[in-house]
Design a protein around this motif. Structure first.
Motif, PDB file in Angstrom:
ATOM      1  N   PHE A  97       0.471  -0.950   0.215  1.00 16.16           N
ATOM      2  CA  PHE A  97      -0.275   0.019  -0.007  1.00 16.16           C
ATOM      3  C   PHE A  97       0.572   1.139   0.152  1.00 16.16           C
ATOM      4  O   PHE A  97       0.435   2.488  -0.630  1.00 16.16           O
ATOM      5  N   TYR A  98       2.042   1.289   0.794  1.00 17.40           N
ATOM      6  CA  TYR A  98       2.609   2.158   0.660  1.00 17.40           C
ATOM      7  C   TYR A  98       4.963   2.066   0.641  1.00 17.40           C
ATOM      8  O   TYR A  98       4.846   2.362   1.782  1.00 17.40           O
ATOM      9  N   SER A  99       4.993   1.886  -0.823  1.00 18.83           N
ATOM     10  CA  SER A  99       6.521   1.495   0.064  1.00 18.83           C
ATOM     11  C   SER A  99       7.094   2.377   0.103  1.00 18.83           C
ATOM     12  O   SER A  99       8.782   2.223   0.441  1.00 18.83           O
ATOM     13  N   GLU A 100       6.339   3.018   0.176  1.00 13.19           N
ATOM     14  CA  GLU A 100       8.174   4.529   0.351  1.00 13.19           C
ATOM     15  C   GLU A 100       7.937   4.657   1.661  1.00 13.19           C
ATOM     16  O   GLU A 100       9.015   6.032   2.117  1.00 13.19           O
ATOM     17  N   HIS A 101       6.620   4.642   2.401  1.00 11.24           N
ATOM     18  CA  HIS A 101       7.166   4.737   4.040  1.00 11.24           C
ATOM     19  C   HIS A 101       8.560   3.986   4.573  1.00 11.24           C
ATOM     20  O   HIS A 101       8.685   3.131   4.437  1.00 11.24           O
ATOM     21  N   GLU A 102       8.533   4.785   5.474  1.00 11.07           N
ATOM     22  CA  GLU A 102      10.024   4.431   6.194  1.00 11.07           C
ATOM     23  C   GLU A 102       9.958   2.589   6.826  1.00 11.07           C
ATOM     24  O   GLU A 102      10.742   2.455   6.945  1.00 11.07           O
ATOM     25  N   ASN A 103       8.687   2.216   7.257  1.00  6.53           N
ATOM     26  CA  ASN A 103       8.699   1.269   7.448  1.00  6.53           C
ATOM     27  C   ASN A 103       8.043  -0.066   6.539  1.00  6.53           C
ATOM     28  O   ASN A 103       7.383  -1.432   6.364  1.00  6.53           O
ATOM     29  N   GLY A 104       8.413   0.517   5.088  1.00  8.89           N
ATOM     30  CA  GLY A 104       7.340  -0.061   3.728  1.00  8.89           C
ATOM     31  C   GLY A 104       8.692  -1.239   3.444  1.00  8.89           C
ATOM     32  O   GLY A 104       8.336  -1.673   2.135  1.00  8.89           O
ATOM     33  N   GLU A 234      -3.492   4.819  10.003  1.00  4.17           N
ATOM     34  CA  GLU A 234      -2.492   5.707   9.796  1.00  4.17           C
ATOM     35  C   GLU A 234      -2.137   5.262   8.731  1.00  4.17           C
ATOM     36  O   GLU A 234      -1.697   6.795   7.689  1.00  4.17           O
ATOM     37  N   HIS A 235      -1.636   3.864   8.323  1.00  7.51           N
ATOM     38  CA  HIS A 235      -1.562   3.371   7.153  1.00  7.51           C
ATOM     39  C   HIS A 235      -1.853   3.616   6.187  1.00  7.51           C
ATOM     40  O   HIS A 235      -2.036   4.088   5.111  1.00  7.51           O
ATOM     41  N   VAL A 236      -3.416   3.046   6.779  1.00 10.35           N
ATOM     42  CA  VAL A 236      -4.580   3.298   5.877  1.00 10.35           C
ATOM     43  C   VAL A 236      -4.920   5.025   5.327  1.00 10.35           C
ATOM     44  O   VAL A 236      -4.933   5.045   4.081  1.00 10.35           O
ATOM     45  N   PHE A 237      -5.254   5.616   6.765  1.00  8.90           N
ATOM     46  CA  PHE A 237      -4.434   7.243   5.503  1.00  8.90           C
ATOM     47  C   PHE A 237      -3.804   7.427   4.944  1.00  8.90           C
ATOM     48  O   PHE A 237      -3.695   8.604   3.442  1.00  8.90           O
ATOM     49  N   SER A 238      -2.856   7.178   5.034  1.00  9.52           N
ATOM     50  CA  SER A 238      -1.513   7.421   3.748  1.00  9.52           C
ATOM     51  C   SER A 238      -2.369   6.763   2.816  1.00  9.52           C
ATOM     52  O   SER A 238      -1.066   7.219   1.501  1.00  9.52           O
ATOM     53  N   PHE A 239      -2.530   5.621   2.732  1.00 14.04           N
ATOM     54  CA  PHE A 239      -2.613   5.361   0.963  1.00 14.04           C
ATOM     55  C   PHE A 239      -4.220   5.770   0.813  1.00 14.04           C
ATOM     56  O   PHE A 239      -4.069   5.760  -0.699  1.00 14.04           O
ATOM     57  N   ASP A 240      -4.886   5.453   0.846  1.00 13.25           N
ATOM     58  CA  ASP A 240      -6.424   6.161   0.899  1.00 13.25           C
ATOM     59  C   ASP A 240      -7.443   6.091   1.800  1.00 13.25           C
ATOM     60  O   ASP A 240      -7.711   5.971   2.697  1.00 13.25           O
ATOM     61  N   ARG A 241      -7.972   7.536   1.812  1.00 14.67           N
ATOM     62  CA  ARG A 241      -8.233   7.929   3.079  1.00 14.67           C
ATOM     63  C   ARG A 241      -9.922   7.635   3.587  1.00 14.67           C
ATOM     64  O   ARG A 241     -10.530   7.133   3.843  1.00 14.67           O
ATOM     65  N   THR A 242     -10.192   7.082   1.515  1.00 15.32           N
ATOM     66  CA  THR A 242     -11.678   6.208   1.353  1.00 15.32           C
ATOM     67  C   THR A 242     -11.682   5.503   1.919  1.00 15.32           C
ATOM     68  O   THR A 242     -13.326   4.740   2.171  1.00 15.32           O
ATOM     69  N   TRP A 243     -10.623   4.371   2.412  1.00 17.61           N
ATOM     70  CA  TRP A 243     -11.044   3.193   1.877  1.00 17.61           C
ATOM     71  C   TRP A 243     -12.036   3.484   3.798  1.00 17.61           C
ATOM     72  O   TRP A 243     -13.181   2.931   3.949  1.00 17.61           O
ATOM     73  N   ILE A 244     -11.838   3.509   5.080  1.00 15.01           N
ATOM     74  CA  ILE A 244     -12.602   3.734   6.294  1.00 15.01           C
ATOM     75  C   ILE A 244     -13.492   4.025   6.318  1.00 15.01           C
ATOM     76  O   ILE A 244     -14.326   3.780   6.562  1.00 15.01           O
TER      77      ILE A 244
END
Length: 638
Positions: A97-104, A234-244
């Protein structure tokens, strides 16, 4: 409907270090015997990582093939981690979902568990994309999408419950996230089942309410899991806020719908309990098109044409359509995942022993059953005329390929000059086609319905002539069982490989006759298809298997340590004493070399994938299958 992206990975060479390890730890001949598996493993991974031109079904086929290869080489990774002379294999995977994240980024040395987990994640992701891409305005599209979302949910369930526990990985592979994805796609499958029920004007209010409750339960669970963990939110918000928002709105909608249905449809005492399992919804009997009706037949009886054999699967030795092979001398061969069948097969592995050989006395332990004979039948004309009269000329053209294949297979299966493996392939493929056309019967509006004429295998003077398709299916199952006994008879029992193959063949025969008992209940035919006769044949097979196990005690097996049970079983079979309750025993063989370890891994992969993760309906989307759905038509590979 939501779908998720695939995880990405860096390239890695698996062939060189693994082949070096096998040659050094075992022998050069062992390395040569599994070389094809290692080459295919490397190609699959390369295609999985680097090829962006593959269709969704082809990506699925590549991942499944690669997962089987991974399970086969699993023992090597245990060895390579403790081998100071071997180069380490480093797997690098990025968060989907977010490969650029520091833990990605997740990177582990020699961790085949991380690799397996990532592949299972990608299988779930591919199925989610297949489900989202289906045309859900049609019954067939909804059914395919439902099966795809169910498959995605089951892959994420495996990740959540088994594979994600022992790896240090990115957030998308954690227990919380995999459990969330499992609930999310279960909810989407439940939505589609409800949509199908409403579309069909289904009056089963209890079932409709159940689907509302299940949808609320799964969507609520997925929503709550994400919100319960700040890192996940936070992870979900980082790739697509509409999921929640998406999950919340659907959960709210279904909760209101469920309350309305609960209050207006059923009294409280009759409310169904919430289920945590979502099963695939069969296509409606009055399908919108011929294609849907045929697909429903294929899916509803898929279990009928799948042999269940423990130990070494006969398909790995005999079938032209199995992508993995055991060749003469025990060499393992893996056909390319992207090469459509049939594949070249070495049939010389079966060679009946000569009467003068030392194995002739051993072969006398095996009793081969005769085949049922049938009169020729032009299936094509009668079925095509039926489609034209009941539907239209255009509908008949849409299934033309299937009808041609059906007609050809029926003629081929009656040929006595085919080798045993080729005849087995032909019978299994014909049985699958029969399952597809079963919903068309009885063809009451047809002016010339097909008449099946079959002769008794043991008394050819007796015959049965019916329009009942269950007579045809029962006769094909009988011949599959009989053919397996001929395969067992052709095995060379002077060596361990031949002994194991003979026992597997007899177990295969017992499987087909067990399936025959269920089919025989639906037709009144010759004595050889009666329940009592089929039960007798299964007892004879059980006695023969037991006798072979006692005769060749070199292999480790369960039960039957003395000859007396064999005598008892034989007497029971001869006197048709149906009180015997014991099941057919299965061999369990010790892994004596690297090839055997590879085969054990293959069997484990087959077991995992076959437990609901690979719906038969979705095999019709594969570009390498004998029958496939293309632009709404059924296309057959003759």
């Amino acid at each position: 409907m939501l779908s998720i992206p695939l995880k990405k990975s860096d390239p890695v060479d698996l062939y060189r270090p693994l082949r070096y390890l096998v040659a050094r730890k075992y022998s050069e001949s062992d390395a040569q015997s599994v070389e094809s598996i290692l080459e295919t493993l490397n190609k699959c991974r390369s295609d999985m990582v680097g090829r962006g031109d593959l269709s969704l079904p082809m990506q699925r086929d590549c991942l499944i093939h690669y997962f089987k290869c991974l399970c086969m080489v699993d023992p090597l990774f245990t060895a390579i981690s403790s081998d100071s002379h071997s180069d380490p294999i480093v797997f690098v995977w990025y968060d989907a979902f977010y490969s650029e994240h520091e833990n990605g980024v997740s990177s582990q040395r020699n961790s085949i568990q991380l690799e397996k987990a990532a592949v299972l994640f990608n299988l779930g992701a591919i199925y989610s994309q297949i489900g989202a891409s289906c045309d859900r305005t049609t019954a067939l599209g909804r059914h395919l999408a439902m099966d795809a979302f169910n498959a995605a949910a089951k892959f994420f369930s495996e990740l959540w419950k088994v594979f994600a526990k022992d790896i240090s990985a990115t957030l998308d592979l954690t227990l919380l996230f995999t459990e969330t994805l499992h609930h999310l796609f279960s909810a989407q499958a439940s939505e589609l089942k409800l949509q199908q029920q409403l579309h069909d004007n289904n009056n089963a209010a209890r079932s409709a309410l159940q689907q509302h409750i299940i949808a609320v339960s799964f969507k609520s669970r997925a929503y709550d899991l994400i919100l319960s963990d700040s890192a996940a939110t936070e992870h979900v918000f980082s790739f697509d806020r509409t999921w929640i928002t998406h999950c919340y709105q659907k959960m709210k909608f279904f909760r209101v719908e469920a309350c309305q249905r609960r209050s207006s449809i059923l009294p409280k005492s009759q409310l169904p309990k919430t289920s945590s399992l979502v099963q695939s919804c069969p296509l409606d009997h009055d399908a919108e098109s011929v294609t849907e009706k045929l697909v429903s037949g294929s899916c509803s009886r898929a279990d009928l044409s799948i042999p269940k054999v423990d130990g070494i699967d006969l398909d790995l030795i005999l079938s032209e359509y199995s992508p993995f092979k055991i060749m003469e001398g025990g060499k393992l061969v893996a056909n390319p995942w992207d090469m459509p069948p049939p594949y070249p097969t070495n049939f010389s592995i079966l060679s009946p022993p000569s009467p003068s050989s030392s194995s002739s006395s051993s072969s006398s332990l095996i009793l081969a059953f005769p085949f049922k004979k049938s009169e020729p039948l032009d299936f094509y004309e009668s079925l095509r005329n039926y489609f034209v009269l009941k539907y239209s000329e255009s509908m008949a053209e849409r299934v033309e390929g299937l009808l041609q294949m059906l007609n050809k297979l029926r003629g081929e299966m009656l040929r006595d000059d085919l080798s045993l493996p080729m005849r087995r392939d032909c019978l299994i493929r014909y049985l699958k086609c029969l399952c597809m056309i079963e919903p068309l019967f009885p063809m009451t509006t047809s002016p010339n319905p097909p008449i099946f004429i079959w002769y008794d295998a043991f008394n050819p003077q007796q015959d049965s002539s019916q329009h009942n398709i269950h007579l045809e299916k029962a006769s094909v199952l009988f011949n599959l069982g009989a053919l397996s006994t001929h395969i067992a008879l052709s095995c060379d029992l002077t060596n361990t490989f031949g002994q194991r193959m003979a026992i597997d063949a007899l177990n295969d025969a017992s499987h087909w006759f067990l399936k025959l008992t269920h089919e025989a209940e639906k037709t009144s035919a010759t004595i050889d298809l009666s329940i009592s006769c089929v039960q007798m044949l299964r007892e004879i097979l059980t006695a023969q298997i037991a006798e072979l196990e006692c005769k060749f005690p070199g292999s480790r097996y369960i039960s039957f340590s003395a000859a007396s049970p064999v005598l008892n079983l034989s007497r029971r079979a001869l006197h048709r004493l149906w009180s015997m309750k014991s099941k057919t025993r299965r061999f369990k063989f010790t892994c004596i070399d690297v090839s055997h370890k590879f085969l054990r891994g293959y069997c484990e992969a087959q077991s995992l994938l076959s437990e609901g993760c690979l719906p038969p309906c979705l095999d019709l989307l594969s570009e390498a299958g004998p029958v496939m759905i293309k632009d709404g038509n059924l296309v057959a590979n003759l």
